[in-house]
Design a protein around this motif. Structure first.
Motif, PDB file in Angstrom:
ATOM      1  N   ASP A 105     -48.027  65.247  34.177  1.00 11.38           N
ATOM      2  CA  ASP A 105     -46.629  65.014  33.813  1.00 11.38           C
ATOM      3  C   ASP A 105     -46.186  63.641  34.303  1.00 11.38           C
ATOM      4  N   ASP A 106     -45.346  63.001  33.541  1.00 15.50           N
ATOM      5  CA  ASP A 106     -44.656  61.794  33.974  1.00 15.50           C
ATOM      6  C   ASP A 106     -43.385  62.258  34.678  1.00 15.50           C
ATOM      7  N   CYS A 107     -43.460  62.430  35.982  1.00 19.15           N
ATOM      8  CA  CYS A 107     -42.392  63.108  36.717  1.00 19.15           C
ATOM      9  C   CYS A 107     -41.529  62.163  37.536  1.00 19.15           C
ATOM     10  N   GLY A 108     -41.761  60.869  37.463  1.00 20.59           N
ATOM     11  CA  GLY A 108     -41.009  59.918  38.269  1.00 20.59           C
ATOM     12  C   GLY A 108     -41.777  59.547  39.518  1.00 20.59           C
ATOM     13  N   ASN A 109     -41.263  58.571  40.242  1.00 19.47           N
ATOM     14  CA  ASN A 109     -41.962  58.063  41.424  1.00 19.47           C
ATOM     15  C   ASN A 109     -42.315  59.182  42.395  1.00 19.47           C
ATOM     16  N   ILE A 110     -43.587  59.237  42.781  1.00 16.67           N
ATOM     17  CA  ILE A 110     -44.089  60.285  43.667  1.00 16.67           C
ATOM     18  C   ILE A 110     -44.345  59.693  45.048  1.00 16.67           C
ATOM     19  N   GLU A 111     -43.636  60.178  46.058  1.00 20.00           N
ATOM     20  CA  GLU A 111     -43.869  59.717  47.423  1.00 20.00           C
ATOM     21  C   GLU A 111     -45.222  60.216  47.918  1.00 20.00           C
ATOM     22  N   THR A 112     -45.480  61.479  47.763  1.00 17.10           N
ATOM     23  CA  THR A 112     -46.773  62.112  47.961  1.00 17.10           C
ATOM     24  C   THR A 112     -46.617  63.551  47.476  1.00 17.10           C
ATOM     25  N   ILE A 113     -47.622  64.402  47.683  1.00 18.72           N
ATOM     26  CA  ILE A 113     -47.622  65.740  47.097  1.00 18.72           C
ATOM     27  C   ILE A 113     -48.017  66.753  48.169  1.00 18.72           C
TER      28      ILE A 113
END
Length: 360
Positions: A105-113
């Motif tokens: 998914d293109d979910c927006g900026n990801i800091e981490t998971i």
């Protein structure tokens, strides 16, 4: 007595995430970090996974989590990062060939998971920390035999931006895992897949770590929070109290206010004494030198908790050309099978293995 660790440089590669799992199903644990995996048990063979996009001093890889996405018995990798904003999985070919990369998914900026089995289905769900987007998680779709299909379904559980920081724990003591964000917590409903999740705006944790750790620090039966400042100075715990009217309050207690960029935290029993220790350290040059304390000496530490009287022990400390911190996503596992937890620490300063030798 402090725990003794033997330090080993695995590679000077500057990726900030790492994990440990048996990549090739040969019975030996391997180390994975960024574009490469390192074959156990000696980690001398370096095998390319795929190309990872570089951006200035960073790479678009802020997580390397193992998950069998296709149900074929081989562990794949869940990843994502700030720059592309795309949640992805890398498909393990079962050979030394390059891994195919699939977008989720293109979910927006990801800091981490982070990864939690939120619905008790036996498989973790995928929770990217997307500071500028509403909180969501992704559930692996399984077939009739319970095997992964390579597809994920998305569940959006909040309305406003999530903020920097995320954690998991039972805040109100009802036996359900809630989600902790920078400015409050999302209360898990009867059915976490259907919602709605109720947001309780109760604190301001600023540039909070990922994870925010939920733990009863002082042993009074209430869940407290352990929070690092990912892009500033500070490591603290927030004490939960309930007043006579039943209202919840939070009181901050400093643990280590004089060190900066505490981005990733683990809570594990490092010395096998039955008590959990806090393991964390600096994320070196988290914003390429633009954070407060960015040029301070780097280090990796563990803390004895002792009902809120935190005692700091140094695992490694020094300049970045000789010492290690812990990146944005480090890993703790008994990698040599001796019953003691070891630490794999990635970062812009290189990839290090700290073997736990126990207390001497």
């Amino acid at each position: 007595m402090p725990i003794k660790f033997t330090k080993r440089l695995i590679d000077k590669a500057p990726y900030e995430a790492a994990s440990v799992f048996d990549v090739n199903n040969d019975g030996h644990l391997d180390i994975v970090s960024g574009e490469y995996w390192y074959a156990g048990p000696d980690f001398q063979q370096k095998v390319k996974i795929c190309d990872v996009m570089p951006v200035e001093e960073w790479y678009d890889d802020f997580c390397d989590y193992p998950l069998d996405v296709t149900g074929n018995g081989r562990m794949d990798i869940i990843t994502g990062a700030w720059f592309s904003g795309i949640l992805r999985w890398r498909e393990n070919p079962g050979t030394t060939d390059t891994w195919a990369v699939h977008d989720i998914d293109d979910c927006g900026n990801i800091e981490t998971i982070r990864f939690v089995d939120i619905d008790n289905c036996g498989t973790v769900e995928v929770f990217p920390n997307t500071p500028g987007a509403p909180q969501a998680f992704y559930k692996l779709v399984k077939d009739a035999q319970g095997r992964g299909t390579g597809r994920f379904e998305k569940h959006v559980i909040s309305e406003g931006p999530s903020g920097h920081g995320m954690g998991f724990g039972d805040i109100n003591g009802n036996g359900r895992t809630d989600i902790i964000l920078a400015h409050g917590w999302l209360e898990q409903p009867d059915n976490p897949l259907d919602g709605p999740w109720t947001f309780h705006e109760e604190f301001d944790l600023a540039s909070a770590s990922v994870p925010i750790i939920a733990h009863d620090v002082n042993g009074n039966g209430l869940t407290d929070l352990i929070v690092g400042q990912a892009h500033d100075y500070g490591l603290a715990w927030w004490e939960q109290t309930i007043d006579t009217q039943g209202k919840r309050h939070w009181r901050k207690h400093d643990i280590d206010p004089d060190n900066s960029q505490y981005h990733d935290l683990w809570l594990v029993d490092l010395d096998n004494d039955g008590e959990l220790e806090l393991v964390t350290g600096k994320r070196y040059r988290a914003h390429n030198g633009n954070d407060p304390g960015a040029d301070d000496t780097i280090g990796l530490y563990y803390f004895k908790i002792d009902s809120g009287r935190f005692t700091k022990h140094v695992i490694d400390y020094g300049s970045p050309d000789e010492a290690s911190a812990c990146g944005i996503y480090f890993w703790i596992e008994d990698i040599d099978g001796n019953g003691r937890l070891d630490i794999v620490a990635p970062g812009k300063e290189g990839l290090y293995l700290f073997t736990n030798e126990g207390i001497e």
